[in-house]
Enzyme design. Structure first.
Site, PDB file in Angstrom:
ATOM      1  N   GLU A  78     -10.041 -10.210   7.571  1.00  0.00           N
ATOM      2  CA  GLU A  78     -10.902 -11.365   7.838  1.00  0.00           C
ATOM      3  C   GLU A  78     -11.817 -11.106   9.030  1.00  0.00           C
ATOM      4  O   GLU A  78     -12.979 -11.525   9.048  1.00  0.00           O
ATOM      5  CB  GLU A  78     -10.057 -12.617   8.107  1.00  0.00           C
ATOM      6  CG  GLU A  78      -9.271 -13.119   6.901  1.00  0.00           C
ATOM      7  CD  GLU A  78      -7.892 -12.470   6.773  1.00  0.00           C
ATOM      8  OE1 GLU A  78      -7.713 -11.321   7.226  1.00  0.00           O
ATOM      9  OE2 GLU A  78      -6.998 -13.123   6.200  1.00  0.00           O
ATOM     10  N   CYS A 110      -5.724 -15.211  11.598  1.00  0.00           N
ATOM     11  CA  CYS A 110      -6.959 -15.147  10.810  1.00  0.00           C
ATOM     12  C   CYS A 110      -7.343 -16.540  10.317  1.00  0.00           C
ATOM     13  O   CYS A 110      -8.521 -16.850  10.188  1.00  0.00           O
ATOM     14  CB  CYS A 110      -6.792 -14.202   9.631  1.00  0.00           C
ATOM     15  SG  CYS A 110      -6.694 -12.492  10.166  1.00  0.00           S
ATOM     16  N   ALA A 180       5.747  13.944 -15.893  1.00  0.00           N
ATOM     17  CA  ALA A 180       4.860  14.507 -16.910  1.00  0.00           C
ATOM     18  C   ALA A 180       5.730  14.998 -18.063  1.00  0.00           C
ATOM     19  O   ALA A 180       6.686  15.743 -17.854  1.00  0.00           O
ATOM     20  CB  ALA A 180       4.067  15.657 -16.310  1.00  0.00           C
ATOM     21  N   THR A 222      13.258  21.034  -7.122  1.00  0.00           N
ATOM     22  CA  THR A 222      11.839  21.132  -7.478  1.00  0.00           C
ATOM     23  C   THR A 222      11.080  21.878  -6.389  1.00  0.00           C
ATOM     24  O   THR A 222      10.232  22.730  -6.675  1.00  0.00           O
ATOM     25  CB  THR A 222      11.241  19.708  -7.639  1.00  0.00           C
ATOM     26  OG1 THR A 222      11.984  19.035  -8.647  1.00  0.00           O
ATOM     27  CG2 THR A 222       9.785  19.749  -8.031  1.00  0.00           C
ATOM     28  N   SER A 331      18.549   9.441 -11.194  1.00  0.00           N
ATOM     29  CA  SER A 331      19.287   8.677 -10.177  1.00  0.00           C
ATOM     30  C   SER A 331      18.525   7.420  -9.767  1.00  0.00           C
ATOM     31  O   SER A 331      19.114   6.347  -9.649  1.00  0.00           O
ATOM     32  CB  SER A 331      19.512   9.522  -8.917  1.00  0.00           C
ATOM     33  OG  SER A 331      20.164  10.711  -9.257  1.00  0.00           O
TER      34      SER A 331
HETATM   35  C1  AOF Z   1      -4.220 -11.108   7.130  1.00  0.00           C
HETATM   36  N1  AOF Z   1      -5.164 -10.181   6.895  1.00  0.00           N
HETATM   37  O1  AOF Z   1      -5.830  -8.079   6.576  1.00  0.00           O
HETATM   38  C2  AOF Z   1      -3.538  -8.457   6.826  1.00  0.00           C
HETATM   39  C3  AOF Z   1      -2.541  -9.456   7.039  1.00  0.00           C
HETATM   40  O2  AOF Z   1       1.488  -7.053  13.121  1.00  0.00           O
HETATM   41  P1  AOF Z   1       0.345  -7.953  12.798  1.00  0.00           P
HETATM   42  O3  AOF Z   1       0.059  -8.962  13.847  1.00  0.00           O
HETATM   43  O4  AOF Z   1      -0.878  -7.192  12.372  1.00  0.00           O
HETATM   44  O5  AOF Z   1       0.788  -8.817  11.540  1.00  0.00           O
HETATM   45  C4  AOF Z   1       1.241  -8.234  10.367  1.00  0.00           C
HETATM   46  C5  AOF Z   1       1.274  -9.283   9.294  1.00  0.00           C
HETATM   47  O6  AOF Z   1      -0.050  -9.754   9.040  1.00  0.00           O
HETATM   48  C6  AOF Z   1       1.773  -8.806   7.949  1.00  0.00           C
HETATM   49  O7  AOF Z   1       3.161  -8.847   7.852  1.00  0.00           O
HETATM   50  C7  AOF Z   1       1.114  -9.821   7.039  1.00  0.00           C
HETATM   51  O8  AOF Z   1       1.813 -11.038   7.098  1.00  0.00           O
HETATM   52  C8  AOF Z   1      -0.238 -10.036   7.680  1.00  0.00           C
HETATM   53  N2  AOF Z   1      -1.230  -9.104   7.129  1.00  0.00           N
HETATM   54  N3  AOF Z   1      -2.922 -10.740   7.164  1.00  0.00           N
HETATM   55  O9  AOF Z   1      -4.531 -12.281   7.332  1.00  0.00           O
HETATM   56  C9  AOF Z   1      -4.901  -8.883   6.749  1.00  0.00           C
HETATM   57  N4  AOF Z   1      -3.229  -7.155   6.684  1.00  0.00           N
HETATM   58 ZN    ZN Z   2      -4.617 -11.919   9.954  1.00  0.00          ZN
END
Ligand code: AOF
Ligand code: ZN
Length: 390
Positions: A78, A110, A180, A222, A331
């Site tokens: 955001e 955000c 594959a 592998t 597994s």
């Molecule tokens: C959003 N926009 O682009 C993403 C979000 O460690 P922080 O503060 O960055 O928070 C991580 C959390 O933020 C993650 O667990 C998820 O809830 C949110 N990710 N949120 O608004 C984003 N990547």
């Molecule tokens: Zn955010």
């Protein structure tokens, strides 16, 4: 599960219910989901999210800002989109592939930033299981007077953050198993080295799938037999190679092998028993290899995979592509640890001496949901969802 609920009407400052979907919403959300793919596998424990800011001044909608979660996970999507839109964000609609966050983490929420920028409406796709968000982002937006439409293309968006969702819901990374198969349903020849089953188009596709995972896992068998590189070799995408994990309980990997020799450029981890040869461990560590201790499952004597995956999740690994070895594939399947299954059927015939895989296309079809089927050169690529995430 989201705890999302329509908040109580709060008078002049906000609406009381989710706003209905509009015809153009799917169109922009689909574009946002494609944009989010750009950083899948490169945002650490954070999901790769995208935001598009769209405004309509009477001549039809246009995108005035776009953002994707930055490499490593921050800033969030955001922030980038709002910065690009500037004043044009006022009165616009924000399309976000995940519910905007509501917590004060390393960046402010955000949801708050969207309210402050004057966004009139937010359209979100996937719900965020992070307990710090989980419905609170939507509530914060509505309390700030922003109209919210949620769950637009929720399934499609969730698929782009499968590993993140699995980590939250099951405490382990998301697992994709890829095999594959020859035209006669074999996956190689025991002791026969690397057998080329697939062609260049599906191989390029495999490298793209590698780039979208945090780590790629193969068994020591592998690794010894094929001496693979296990990197992403698409032009310009070498930097997107995932970490490598060798499942090697008895430590058979030697420092001369390619994975060890290149461990300083591509992170390489060996999962081994604590009892394995300390001298060999030291030589591999010298080459830059790191170790994760694994334990034996008391019943089978095999490596306990659920525990290993839990430990790998704790190191920050969110998604794993399992690429090698019939036993390892069997597994993971037997333990119910496969979320996505990719089967690539090549045109080559291997014959009776070939290794029989733990399952073939027909068995996969009967057990799992086929997401898509593609023809890549002479090969057919099947992508199955084994565990539903939404
Ligand atoms: C959003 N926009 O682009 C993403 C979000 O460690 P922080 O503060 O960055 O928070 C991580 C959390 O933020 C993650 O667990 C998820 O809830 C949110 N990710 N949120 O608004 C984003 N990547
Ligand atoms: Zn955010």
């Amino acid at each position: 599960m989201t705890t999302d609920a329509a908040p109580v009407a709060n008078g002049a400052s906000g609406a009381s219910a989710f706003a209905p979907e509009r015809p153009e919403d799917r169109w922009f959300m689909a574009a946002a989901i494609r944009y989010a793919m750009r950083h899948v596998g490169r945002t650490g424990t954070n999901p790769s999210v995208a935001t598009l800011i769209v405004r309509n001044d009477g001549e039809g909608p246009r995108i005035v800002g776009r953002g994707v979660t930055a490499l490593g996970g921050r800033p969030h999507a955001e922030a980038g989109a709002l910065a690009e839109a500037g004043e044009l964000a006022r009165g616009a609609t924000a399309y976000v592939t995940l519910e905007p966050c509501a917590h004060h983490g390393r960046t402010p929420p955000c949801a708050e930033a969207l309210v402050r920028a004057g966004i009139a409406r937010v359209v979100s796709a996937a719900a965020d299981p992070d307990p710090r968000v989980d419905g609170k982002g939507h509530q914060m937006l509505m309390a700030g007077g922003v109209a919210v439409t949620r769950r637009v293309m929720e399934r499609e968006a969730a698929r782009t953050i499968e590993g993140y969702l699995t980590r939250h819901r099951r405490g382990r990374p998301g697992v994709t198993l890829k095999m594959a198969l020859s035209r006669d349903g074999r996956i190689g020849i025991r002791g026969g080295g690397q057998v080329k089953i697939t062609g260049p188009v599906s191989d390029a596709q495999t490298h793209l799938v590698r780039a979208r995972h945090d780590a790629i896992l193969v068994g020591a068998g592998t690794a010894l037999e094929d001496d693979p590189r296990l990197d992403c070799r698409l032009p310009g995408m070498a930097g997107r190679s995932p970490a490598r994990i060798i499942l090697d309980p008895n430590l058979r990997t030697s420092p001369e092998m390619t994975v060890a020799r290149t461990a300083r450029s591509v992170p390489t981890m060996i999962a081994t028993f604590e009892t394995s040869d300390p001298q060999r461990q030291a030589a591999l560590a010298e080459a830059g290899v790191t170790f994760v201790a694994c334990v034996a499952d008391p019943a089978s004597g095999r490596v306990a995979l659920p525990e290993l995956l839990e430990d790998l999740a704790a190191t920050g690994i969110t998604s794993i592509l399992v690429e090698g070895g019939a036993n390892i594939a069997a597994s993971f399947l037997a333990d119910g640890l496969v979320d996505r299954l990719i089967l690539v059927e090549g045109a080559v015939e291997i014959g009776e001496a070939g290794i029989v895989p733990p399952l073939d296309v027909a068995a996969a079809r009967s057990r799992y949901r086929l997401l898509r089927q593609d023809v890549f050169g002479a090969d057919t690529w099947f992508d199955f969802a084994c565990e539903e995430i939404v």
